[in-house]
Design an enzyme around this catalytic site. Sequence first.
Site, PDB file in Angstrom:
ATOM      1  N   THR A   1      13.792  63.585  21.657  1.00  0.00           N
ATOM      2  CA  THR A   1      14.103  62.992  20.352  1.00  0.00           C
ATOM      3  C   THR A   1      14.161  64.144  19.357  1.00  0.00           C
ATOM      4  O   THR A   1      13.783  65.273  19.693  1.00  0.00           O
ATOM      5  CB  THR A   1      13.019  62.001  19.870  1.00  0.00           C
ATOM      6  OG1 THR A   1      11.807  62.741  19.653  1.00  0.00           O
ATOM      7  CG2 THR A   1      12.763  60.878  20.859  1.00  0.00           C
TER       8      THR A   1
ATOM      9  N   PHE B   1      14.371  57.330   6.880  1.00  0.00           N
ATOM     10  CA  PHE B   1      14.757  58.296   5.854  1.00  0.00           C
ATOM     11  C   PHE B   1      15.949  59.066   6.396  1.00  0.00           C
ATOM     12  O   PHE B   1      15.779  60.042   7.136  1.00  0.00           O
ATOM     13  CB  PHE B   1      13.576  59.233   5.600  1.00  0.00           C
ATOM     14  CG  PHE B   1      13.519  59.786   4.204  1.00  0.00           C
ATOM     15  CD1 PHE B   1      14.412  59.389   3.227  1.00  0.00           C
ATOM     16  CD2 PHE B   1      12.545  60.712   3.850  1.00  0.00           C
ATOM     17  CE1 PHE B   1      14.342  59.883   1.930  1.00  0.00           C
ATOM     18  CE2 PHE B   1      12.466  61.224   2.559  1.00  0.00           C
ATOM     19  CZ  PHE B   1      13.364  60.806   1.605  1.00  0.00           C
TER      20      PHE B   1
ATOM     21  N   TYR C   1       0.136  71.572  21.791  1.00  0.00           N
ATOM     22  CA  TYR C   1       0.263  70.172  21.386  1.00  0.00           C
ATOM     23  C   TYR C   1      -1.093  69.486  21.204  1.00  0.00           C
ATOM     24  O   TYR C   1      -1.606  69.372  20.094  1.00  0.00           O
ATOM     25  CB  TYR C   1       1.155  69.381  22.374  1.00  0.00           C
ATOM     26  CG  TYR C   1       1.534  68.050  21.766  1.00  0.00           C
ATOM     27  CD1 TYR C   1       2.639  67.928  20.944  1.00  0.00           C
ATOM     28  CD2 TYR C   1       0.724  66.920  21.942  1.00  0.00           C
ATOM     29  CE1 TYR C   1       2.932  66.725  20.321  1.00  0.00           C
ATOM     30  CE2 TYR C   1       1.012  65.721  21.323  1.00  0.00           C
ATOM     31  CZ  TYR C   1       2.124  65.629  20.514  1.00  0.00           C
ATOM     32  OH  TYR C   1       2.408  64.449  19.883  1.00  0.00           O
TER      33      TYR C   1
ATOM     34  N   LYS D   1      -2.856  63.558  15.949  1.00  0.00           N
ATOM     35  CA  LYS D   1      -2.856  62.398  16.854  1.00  0.00           C
ATOM     36  C   LYS D   1      -4.272  61.842  17.013  1.00  0.00           C
ATOM     37  O   LYS D   1      -4.450  60.628  17.116  1.00  0.00           O
ATOM     38  CB  LYS D   1      -2.266  62.778  18.214  1.00  0.00           C
ATOM     39  CG  LYS D   1      -0.750  62.984  18.174  1.00  0.00           C
ATOM     40  CD  LYS D   1      -0.026  61.737  17.693  1.00  0.00           C
ATOM     41  CE  LYS D   1       1.475  61.852  17.715  1.00  0.00           C
ATOM     42  NZ  LYS D   1       2.157  60.788  16.940  1.00  0.00           N
TER      43      LYS D   1
HETATM   44  P1  NAD Z   1      12.212  60.560  15.854  1.00  0.00           P
HETATM   45  O1  NAD Z   1      12.374  61.881  15.194  1.00  0.00           O
HETATM   46  O2  NAD Z   1      13.253  60.120  16.818  1.00  0.00           O
HETATM   47  O3  NAD Z   1      12.088  59.372  14.751  1.00  0.00           O
HETATM   48  C1  NAD Z   1      11.432  59.534  13.549  1.00  0.00           C
HETATM   49  C2  NAD Z   1      11.724  58.374  12.629  1.00  0.00           C
HETATM   50  O4  NAD Z   1      10.935  58.549  11.433  1.00  0.00           O
HETATM   51  C3  NAD Z   1      13.176  58.260  12.161  1.00  0.00           C
HETATM   52  O5  NAD Z   1      13.535  56.899  12.068  1.00  0.00           O
HETATM   53  C4  NAD Z   1      13.147  58.873  10.754  1.00  0.00           C
HETATM   54  O6  NAD Z   1      14.154  58.402   9.870  1.00  0.00           O
HETATM   55  C5  NAD Z   1      11.781  58.379  10.310  1.00  0.00           C
HETATM   56  N1  NAD Z   1      11.218  59.140   9.192  1.00  0.00           N
HETATM   57  C6  NAD Z   1      10.835  60.444   9.150  1.00  0.00           C
HETATM   58  N2  NAD Z   1      10.319  60.729   7.937  1.00  0.00           N
HETATM   59  C7  NAD Z   1      10.359  59.602   7.210  1.00  0.00           C
HETATM   60  C8  NAD Z   1       9.960  59.244   5.898  1.00  0.00           C
HETATM   61  N3  NAD Z   1       9.409  60.121   5.068  1.00  0.00           N
HETATM   62  N4  NAD Z   1      10.176  57.971   5.483  1.00  0.00           N
HETATM   63  C9  NAD Z   1      10.762  57.067   6.299  1.00  0.00           C
HETATM   64  N5  NAD Z   1      11.126  57.314   7.560  1.00  0.00           N
HETATM   65  C10 NAD Z   1      10.932  58.583   7.994  1.00  0.00           C
HETATM   66  O7  NAD Z   1      10.763  60.585  16.495  1.00  0.00           O
HETATM   67  P2  NAD Z   1      10.103  59.991  17.847  1.00  0.00           P
HETATM   68  O8  NAD Z   1      10.040  61.095  18.834  1.00  0.00           O
HETATM   69  O9  NAD Z   1      10.704  58.686  18.205  1.00  0.00           O
HETATM   70  O10 NAD Z   1       8.603  59.800  17.337  1.00  0.00           O
HETATM   71  C11 NAD Z   1       8.083  58.567  16.893  1.00  0.00           C
HETATM   72  C12 NAD Z   1       6.623  58.500  17.287  1.00  0.00           C
HETATM   73  O11 NAD Z   1       6.521  58.539  18.720  1.00  0.00           O
HETATM   74  C13 NAD Z   1       5.800  59.704  16.764  1.00  0.00           C
HETATM   75  O12 NAD Z   1       4.515  59.258  16.415  1.00  0.00           O
HETATM   76  C14 NAD Z   1       5.717  60.597  17.993  1.00  0.00           C
HETATM   77  O13 NAD Z   1       4.599  61.468  17.981  1.00  0.00           O
HETATM   78  C15 NAD Z   1       5.583  59.539  19.084  1.00  0.00           C
HETATM   79  N6  NAD Z   1       5.869  60.031  20.449  1.00  0.00           N
HETATM   80  C16 NAD Z   1       6.993  60.753  20.719  1.00  0.00           C
HETATM   81  C17 NAD Z   1       7.197  61.240  22.002  1.00  0.00           C
HETATM   82  C18 NAD Z   1       8.409  62.072  22.340  1.00  0.00           C
HETATM   83  O14 NAD Z   1       8.431  62.686  23.421  1.00  0.00           O
HETATM   84  N7  NAD Z   1       9.415  62.102  21.503  1.00  0.00           N
HETATM   85  C19 NAD Z   1       6.267  60.958  23.026  1.00  0.00           C
HETATM   86  C20 NAD Z   1       5.162  60.164  22.733  1.00  0.00           C
HETATM   87  C21 NAD Z   1       4.956  59.719  21.423  1.00  0.00           C
END
Ligand code: NAD
Length: 396
Positions: free
Chosen positions: A274, A73, A234, A243
């Site tokens: 991120t 998105f 968190y 989660k």
């Molecule tokens: P990010 O913000 O980099 O990416 C989010 C993605 O979701 C993007 O591609 C965005 O376009 C998409 N998105 C958001 N809303 C949307 C919608 N309504 N429709 C379609 N696409 C949509 O996030 P991230 O940090 O890579 O997180 C991804 C997963 O990894 C999450 O579940 C997060 O909890 C998990 N995670 C993140 C971390 C961290 O430190 N960043 C650590 C462990 C786990």
Amino acid sequence: MIIKPKFKGFICTTAHPDGCAASVNEQIDYVKKQPHVDGPKHVLVIGASTGYGLASRIVSTFNCGAATIGVFFEKPPGGNKTATAGWYNSAAFEENAIDAGYYAKSINGDAFSTDIKNRVIDLIKKDWGSVDLVVYSLASPRRTHPVSGETLVSSIKPIGESFTSKNIDFHKELVSDITVAPATDDEVRQAVGVMGGEDWEMWVQALQDGNVLAKEATVISYSYIGPEVTHPIYRDGTIGKAKESLESSAQKINGLLHKDGGRAFISVNKAVVTQASTAIPGMSLYMSLLFKVMKEKGLHEHCIEQIYRLFHTQLYGTTPTLDAKDRIRLDDWEMKPEVQQTVKKLWEQTSTENLTAISAVDEYRNDFFRLFGFGFAGVDYEKDIPSLKKIPSINE
Ligand code: NAD
């Protein structure tokens, strides 16, 4: 247009197309240099434009040789505004993939909606027949529920009592305290509604009903646990409840996939910078300290190294190692006792005066700007460039 970062706190409202392309190219170069993983061939990534989802798409194509459909998105460029970083990342990803002879198509829209699910299923039917890996990597502050129509908002709050934590302004390198009031029951419900497992289950059900999940398909989503200092905000807070819901959905999805030999996983990943993680109070300080310690110990990873390790050591050609709650633990290096003990000691000592000496706040800040395509060597940031950039498969 000469594009400069326009930022406030953890929000940057501009993105640089050449810088985003440089970021994607770096990640592609990294995975091309790693040993080939005999992995999936048709991959759907939901949340494919930034962070862990983009890394999953890059590993799938440029290491495993897979065709990908990416859902995200993002805002296209328009008027005097740049596109969002995820738009430029996806343009660069598709251009590289097509040049290298790989199938890559993207759908830009609300993944929580029934319409986008149907569009994805139609595309898989038309172009592939079935998909053998589905990565669910959404991070969103809100979700409009496809059945009730309610717009749910995901707030990041503790539960039960207020939480006060050290926090940093990483632009000004200032340490101060931040206090966050506890969530109401309704805020907990809404956070679970946005970031919990319901939509993930809906996706898998829709793919199964549409007959587009290959036999022995793998489905995966990402979670986080983190250190005790961040637990109140968190893991024990609103997002932690979400989660828990996501993790229990993995069990339900396993039940759905079982008869065809499919499998569903949760991978608990490392903390990385991120757009999603910069919004969590206290996390910027924790990560600044963590990165310093992990770098010193030769253990530091970004999204791309984590996801390559996931594919290489857990998902393909090997049996995954699961914890007592059936989760893959890619946060194993982050959670090593010697890393955590050092971070904890530094956390207690941190003040504005010693922040730059004892943490990698500069690295954290660089990572933040790099999310938006700023700070890449070899990119001319003084050059007048068009902000307009098409994603080859999207007509917007
Ligand atoms: P990010 O913000 O980099 O990416 C989010 C993605 O979701 C993007 O591609 C965005 O376009 C998409 N998105 C958001 N809303 C949307 C919608 N309504 N429709 C379609 N696409 C949509 O996030 P991230 O940090 O890579 O997180 C991804 C997963 O990894 C999450 O579940 C997060 O909890 C998990 N995670 C993140 C971390 C961290 O430190 N960043 C650590 C462990 C786990």
